[in-house]
Write a protein that holds these residues in place. Sequence first.
Motif, PDB file in Angstrom:
ATOM      1  N   LEU A 250       0.816  -1.214   0.000  1.00  0.00           N
ATOM      2  CA  LEU A 250       0.000   0.000   0.000  1.00  0.00           C
ATOM      3  C   LEU A 250       0.847   1.260   0.000  1.00  0.00           C
ATOM      4  O   LEU A 250       0.505   2.248  -0.660  1.00  0.00           O
ATOM      5  CB  LEU A 250      -0.929  -0.021   1.222  1.00  0.00           C
ATOM      6  CG  LEU A 250      -1.876   1.157   1.385  1.00  0.00           C
ATOM      7  CD1 LEU A 250      -2.832   1.254   0.215  1.00  0.00           C
ATOM      8  CD2 LEU A 250      -2.655   1.018   2.696  1.00  0.00           C
ATOM      9  N   GLU A 251       1.977   1.237   0.718  1.00  0.00           N
ATOM     10  CA  GLU A 251       2.820   2.427   0.800  1.00  0.00           C
ATOM     11  C   GLU A 251       3.285   2.874  -0.584  1.00  0.00           C
ATOM     12  O   GLU A 251       3.318   4.071  -0.886  1.00  0.00           O
ATOM     13  CB  GLU A 251       4.028   2.152   1.702  1.00  0.00           C
ATOM     14  CG  GLU A 251       3.690   1.957   3.170  1.00  0.00           C
ATOM     15  CD  GLU A 251       3.168   0.574   3.491  1.00  0.00           C
ATOM     16  OE1 GLU A 251       2.738   0.344   4.630  1.00  0.00           O
ATOM     17  OE2 GLU A 251       3.174  -0.287   2.576  1.00  0.00           O
ATOM     18  N   SER A 252       3.679   1.915  -1.428  1.00  0.00           N
ATOM     19  CA  SER A 252       4.142   2.269  -2.778  1.00  0.00           C
ATOM     20  C   SER A 252       3.005   2.781  -3.641  1.00  0.00           C
ATOM     21  O   SER A 252       3.200   3.641  -4.501  1.00  0.00           O
ATOM     22  CB  SER A 252       4.795   1.054  -3.442  1.00  0.00           C
ATOM     23  OG  SER A 252       3.869  -0.005  -3.596  1.00  0.00           O
ATOM     24  N   LEU A 253       1.792   2.273  -3.396  1.00  0.00           N
ATOM     25  CA  LEU A 253       0.631   2.745  -4.157  1.00  0.00           C
ATOM     26  C   LEU A 253       0.310   4.200  -3.822  1.00  0.00           C
ATOM     27  O   LEU A 253      -0.005   5.005  -4.707  1.00  0.00           O
ATOM     28  CB  LEU A 253      -0.577   1.849  -3.845  1.00  0.00           C
ATOM     29  CG  LEU A 253      -1.890   2.212  -4.561  1.00  0.00           C
ATOM     30  CD1 LEU A 253      -1.836   1.783  -6.015  1.00  0.00           C
ATOM     31  CD2 LEU A 253      -3.079   1.556  -3.872  1.00  0.00           C
ATOM     32  N   ASP A 258       1.185  11.186  -1.670  1.00  0.00           N
ATOM     33  CA  ASP A 258       1.626  11.721  -0.392  1.00  0.00           C
ATOM     34  C   ASP A 258       2.094  13.162  -0.508  1.00  0.00           C
ATOM     35  O   ASP A 258       1.917  13.957   0.416  1.00  0.00           O
ATOM     36  CB  ASP A 258       2.742  10.844   0.167  1.00  0.00           C
ATOM     37  CG  ASP A 258       2.993  11.111   1.639  1.00  0.00           C
ATOM     38  OD1 ASP A 258       4.170  11.149   2.028  1.00  0.00           O
ATOM     39  OD2 ASP A 258       2.030  11.293   2.396  1.00  0.00           O
ATOM     40  N   SER A 259       2.680  13.509  -1.654  1.00  0.00           N
ATOM     41  CA  SER A 259       3.177  14.876  -1.827  1.00  0.00           C
ATOM     42  C   SER A 259       2.094  15.823  -2.340  1.00  0.00           C
ATOM     43  O   SER A 259       2.202  17.032  -2.188  1.00  0.00           O
ATOM     44  CB  SER A 259       4.359  14.878  -2.805  1.00  0.00           C
ATOM     45  OG  SER A 259       3.963  14.354  -4.063  1.00  0.00           O
ATOM     46  N   VAL A 260       1.030  15.266  -2.962  1.00  0.00           N
ATOM     47  CA  VAL A 260      -0.028  16.098  -3.544  1.00  0.00           C
ATOM     48  C   VAL A 260      -1.204  16.239  -2.587  1.00  0.00           C
ATOM     49  O   VAL A 260      -1.747  17.321  -2.395  1.00  0.00           O
ATOM     50  CB  VAL A 260      -0.510  15.493  -4.883  1.00  0.00           C
ATOM     51  CG1 VAL A 260      -1.560  16.396  -5.526  1.00  0.00           C
ATOM     52  CG2 VAL A 260       0.662  15.281  -5.823  1.00  0.00           C
ATOM     53  N   MET A 268      -6.324   7.355   3.639  1.00  0.00           N
ATOM     54  CA  MET A 268      -6.386   6.094   2.885  1.00  0.00           C
ATOM     55  C   MET A 268      -5.517   5.029   3.536  1.00  0.00           C
ATOM     56  O   MET A 268      -5.910   3.858   3.633  1.00  0.00           O
ATOM     57  CB  MET A 268      -5.949   6.325   1.433  1.00  0.00           C
ATOM     58  CG  MET A 268      -7.014   6.912   0.549  1.00  0.00           C
ATOM     59  SD  MET A 268      -6.454   7.089  -1.168  1.00  0.00           S
ATOM     60  CE  MET A 268      -5.740   8.716  -1.111  1.00  0.00           C
ATOM     61  N   GLU A 269      -4.329   5.424   3.975  1.00  0.00           N
ATOM     62  CA  GLU A 269      -3.417   4.468   4.607  1.00  0.00           C
ATOM     63  C   GLU A 269      -4.047   3.867   5.861  1.00  0.00           C
ATOM     64  O   GLU A 269      -4.036   2.650   6.056  1.00  0.00           O
ATOM     65  CB  GLU A 269      -2.105   5.154   4.960  1.00  0.00           C
ATOM     66  CG  GLU A 269      -1.112   4.231   5.663  1.00  0.00           C
ATOM     67  CD  GLU A 269       0.115   4.980   6.167  1.00  0.00           C
ATOM     68  OE1 GLU A 269       0.188   6.197   5.950  1.00  0.00           O
ATOM     69  OE2 GLU A 269       0.970   4.339   6.791  1.00  0.00           O
ATOM     70  N   GLU A 370       7.420   7.174   9.908  1.00  0.00           N
ATOM     71  CA  GLU A 370       6.672   7.913   8.888  1.00  0.00           C
ATOM     72  C   GLU A 370       7.556   8.942   8.200  1.00  0.00           C
ATOM     73  O   GLU A 370       7.465   9.146   6.973  1.00  0.00           O
ATOM     74  CB  GLU A 370       5.467   8.597   9.519  1.00  0.00           C
ATOM     75  CG  GLU A 370       4.381   7.640   9.972  1.00  0.00           C
ATOM     76  CD  GLU A 370       3.210   8.357  10.609  1.00  0.00           C
ATOM     77  OE1 GLU A 370       2.221   7.691  10.917  1.00  0.00           O
ATOM     78  OE2 GLU A 370       3.285   9.594  10.801  1.00  0.00           O
ATOM     79  N   GLU A 371       8.405   9.603   8.960  1.00  0.00           N
ATOM     80  CA  GLU A 371       9.300  10.616   8.395  1.00  0.00           C
ATOM     81  C   GLU A 371      10.255   9.974   7.396  1.00  0.00           C
ATOM     82  O   GLU A 371      10.563  10.548   6.344  1.00  0.00           O
ATOM     83  CB  GLU A 371      10.077  11.293   9.525  1.00  0.00           C
ATOM     84  CG  GLU A 371      10.724  12.610   9.146  1.00  0.00           C
ATOM     85  CD  GLU A 371       9.737  13.754   9.016  1.00  0.00           C
ATOM     86  OE1 GLU A 371      10.063  14.713   8.306  1.00  0.00           O
ATOM     87  OE2 GLU A 371       8.640  13.694   9.622  1.00  0.00           O
ATOM     88  N   LEU A 372      10.716   8.770   7.710  1.00  0.00           N
ATOM     89  CA  LEU A 372      11.603   8.031   6.806  1.00  0.00           C
ATOM     90  C   LEU A 372      10.842   7.379   5.662  1.00  0.00           C
ATOM     91  O   LEU A 372      11.431   6.983   4.660  1.00  0.00           O
ATOM     92  CB  LEU A 372      12.345   6.942   7.582  1.00  0.00           C
ATOM     93  CG  LEU A 372      13.539   7.368   8.431  1.00  0.00           C
ATOM     94  CD1 LEU A 372      13.938   6.239   9.384  1.00  0.00           C
ATOM     95  CD2 LEU A 372      14.720   7.744   7.548  1.00  0.00           C
ATOM     96  N   LYS A 373       9.521   7.205   5.858  1.00  0.00           N
ATOM     97  CA  LYS A 373       8.674   6.419   4.953  1.00  0.00           C
ATOM     98  C   LYS A 373       9.133   4.968   4.940  1.00  0.00           C
ATOM     99  O   LYS A 373       9.175   4.311   3.896  1.00  0.00           O
ATOM    100  CB  LYS A 373       8.654   7.017   3.542  1.00  0.00           C
ATOM    101  CG  LYS A 373       8.031   8.406   3.487  1.00  0.00           C
ATOM    102  CD  LYS A 373       7.886   8.926   2.076  1.00  0.00           C
ATOM    103  CE  LYS A 373       7.207  10.285   2.076  1.00  0.00           C
ATOM    104  NZ  LYS A 373       7.104  10.863   0.726  1.00  0.00           N
ATOM    105  N   TRP A 374       9.503   4.484   6.119  1.00  0.00           N
ATOM    106  CA  TRP A 374       9.878   3.085   6.309  1.00  0.00           C
ATOM    107  C   TRP A 374       8.754   2.354   7.019  1.00  0.00           C
ATOM    108  O   TRP A 374       7.879   2.954   7.629  1.00  0.00           O
ATOM    109  CB  TRP A 374      11.153   2.995   7.162  1.00  0.00           C
ATOM    110  CG  TRP A 374      12.421   3.310   6.416  1.00  0.00           C
ATOM    111  CD1 TRP A 374      12.542   4.001   5.247  1.00  0.00           C
ATOM    112  CD2 TRP A 374      13.752   2.960   6.813  1.00  0.00           C
ATOM    113  NE1 TRP A 374      13.848   4.107   4.883  1.00  0.00           N
ATOM    114  CE2 TRP A 374      14.629   3.474   5.829  1.00  0.00           C
ATOM    115  CE3 TRP A 374      14.286   2.279   7.895  1.00  0.00           C
ATOM    116  CZ2 TRP A 374      16.003   3.304   5.899  1.00  0.00           C
ATOM    117  CZ3 TRP A 374      15.653   2.108   7.980  1.00  0.00           C
ATOM    118  CH2 TRP A 374      16.505   2.611   6.987  1.00  0.00           C
ATOM    119  N   LYS A 375       8.813   1.023   6.945  1.00  0.00           N
ATOM    120  CA  LYS A 375       7.868   0.203   7.676  1.00  0.00           C
ATOM    121  C   LYS A 375       8.210   0.234   9.167  1.00  0.00           C
ATOM    122  O   LYS A 375       9.316   0.590   9.542  1.00  0.00           O
ATOM    123  CB  LYS A 375       7.890  -1.231   7.154  1.00  0.00           C
ATOM    124  CG  LYS A 375       7.404  -1.348   5.725  1.00  0.00           C
ATOM    125  CD  LYS A 375       7.645  -2.721   5.173  1.00  0.00           C
ATOM    126  CE  LYS A 375       7.249  -2.758   3.697  1.00  0.00           C
ATOM    127  NZ  LYS A 375       7.754  -3.944   3.023  1.00  0.00           N
TER     128      LYS A 375
END
Length: 566
Positions: A250-253, A258-260, A268-269, A370-375
């Motif tokens: 889901l993160e890649s989708l 995320d920026s828009v 959604m997440e 979340e800041e790293l966008k890591w799991k």
Amino acid sequence: MNELKQGTEIGDYVVLYSMTNKEYTQTYCVADKNNFQFFMKVYDMRHTPDFLCNGKDPQELWAYSRLGLCDYLPRLQHSGRTTVNRTEIVYLVTKYFRGKLLSQYIEENGPLTQGEAQSVALSLVKAVKHLNHRGVCHLDITPQNILLESNSDGSFTPKLIDLEYACEWPQNGEMTHKVQRFEKINPYYSHTELLAKQKVSDSDDLFSIGAILYTMLTGKRPWADCPITSDMPAAARHLNMVNWRKEHPLESLLEPLDSVHPPLARAMELTMNGYVKAEELENLLQVTMGEEGQDSHVGLGQKTLHPALMIGFAAIAGLDEVKQSIAQHIIWPLKHPEKAQEYRLTLPNGILLYGPPGCGKSYFASKLAEELKWKMEFVSTSSLGSKYIHETQGKIKDMFDKAAKAGHCVLCIDEIDGILSVRSSDPGEQSHNDEVNEFLVQLNECHKRGILVVGTTNRKDIMDPAVLRAGRFDFQFEITAPNTEMRKRLFEMYLSHRPLAEDLDIAELADMTEGYASVDVPFVVNEAALVAAIADLPVSQDHLRNVIRNHPSSLAITRPNPIGFR
């Protein structure tokens, strides 16, 4: 069943024209004796599958019978059973809505604006809440089952239509249904657990709303590249989608959104991961956002997002020096591995967050992820303990292996002093010493495996010195009780998006909560809001004062020292 001709009489209605014709259902525009138009759905009971029936009637009729008034759901006007051309039918009559299906609207006009998408999603949540409160789960929420009813002022009202696949809502857990029930379920908008195990839960309809929100903002189905064709058996379609989602998380989708649209991407997440209930999602979507994704809801004299929609360090009030240091020494090197390699920078293995309980150490770790966008993998040391010799060592290794397999993972270990307390020369403590040694082996250069360990502790003083040296927990940050400025920001954050009286004095509240932990502030606000809600009044200064006076700081409560596995 042959299509009914114009002029055919069914009960008190006359067929005007056909709309759809499927295997066992047909839909028509009909008129009553006063020439008012209605929508009629006809079931051919000879061909309606048993798993879509409730006794002798269609399950959809059962679902409609459970509903009350809701602006975002059609209301059953009439139903009946009769014989037409020697065929036994059951018919359902609802109001005739003029407008377009959401799928048609997107196909003709492209993606919706953020405000439009949010408005539709909020309407769907209200419809789902109505269904769930009456024991019904829709299970087939797709853009083809959302009608945008045209209003006289040019606006539209979303209607969630077609309850054909509706079933009983499992209020006390999950329910498993026969696989045939899900043959027609749309895999793009259905929860993974539903596709894989035919288990219905209270998060299925919310998942669909999150998926539709994605479609409204992008014009595309989620995971649209999944190799699915219409002639595939249902089991193959579902299996392909389940496997595709494992390979394309889901993160890649959501990353491009995320920026828009960061707040809606966050919604959604949370929704598609099953982290929120209907009431919580409704609260998130109540935030009014402008065209550029900026929050235009004004609370406490400033623009602010709902706390649950805040992402990364933006959701942490205060601790600016800690956040700045982590951003420079940890996040930047991890986000720029090429530069780190060029300058031969040493990447961090671990961070230790220490301080009194209830001040947000675990929360800080989640926002770092979340800041790293890591799991994020969260582990409590109590889950690693064992009465058997060497079993804890094996669990420690498995924990690191699982994090490495996840790829780019923040491994948060709560109350880490429970396994990393000082080693002893006592032969009876050899098992504990072995556990510490195993952890140190796994921790060394774990950044090469894509792991950042974040340990949290209230007792840094009892931890083994070897753990705290450079190369292991490279950075150590104290997460203290919030100071006055931080408490002001916490009150502003948690009071936003609530009905508020005009007498609020944030400075006074901050002064009254001197020595309180971070977790105490949302507790105070929620308790005050509950009292105000019961009285149907805005949250006032007196509501908050009374809660503070009756609830001392959690840091003032005497707590026993944590016990490790020794």
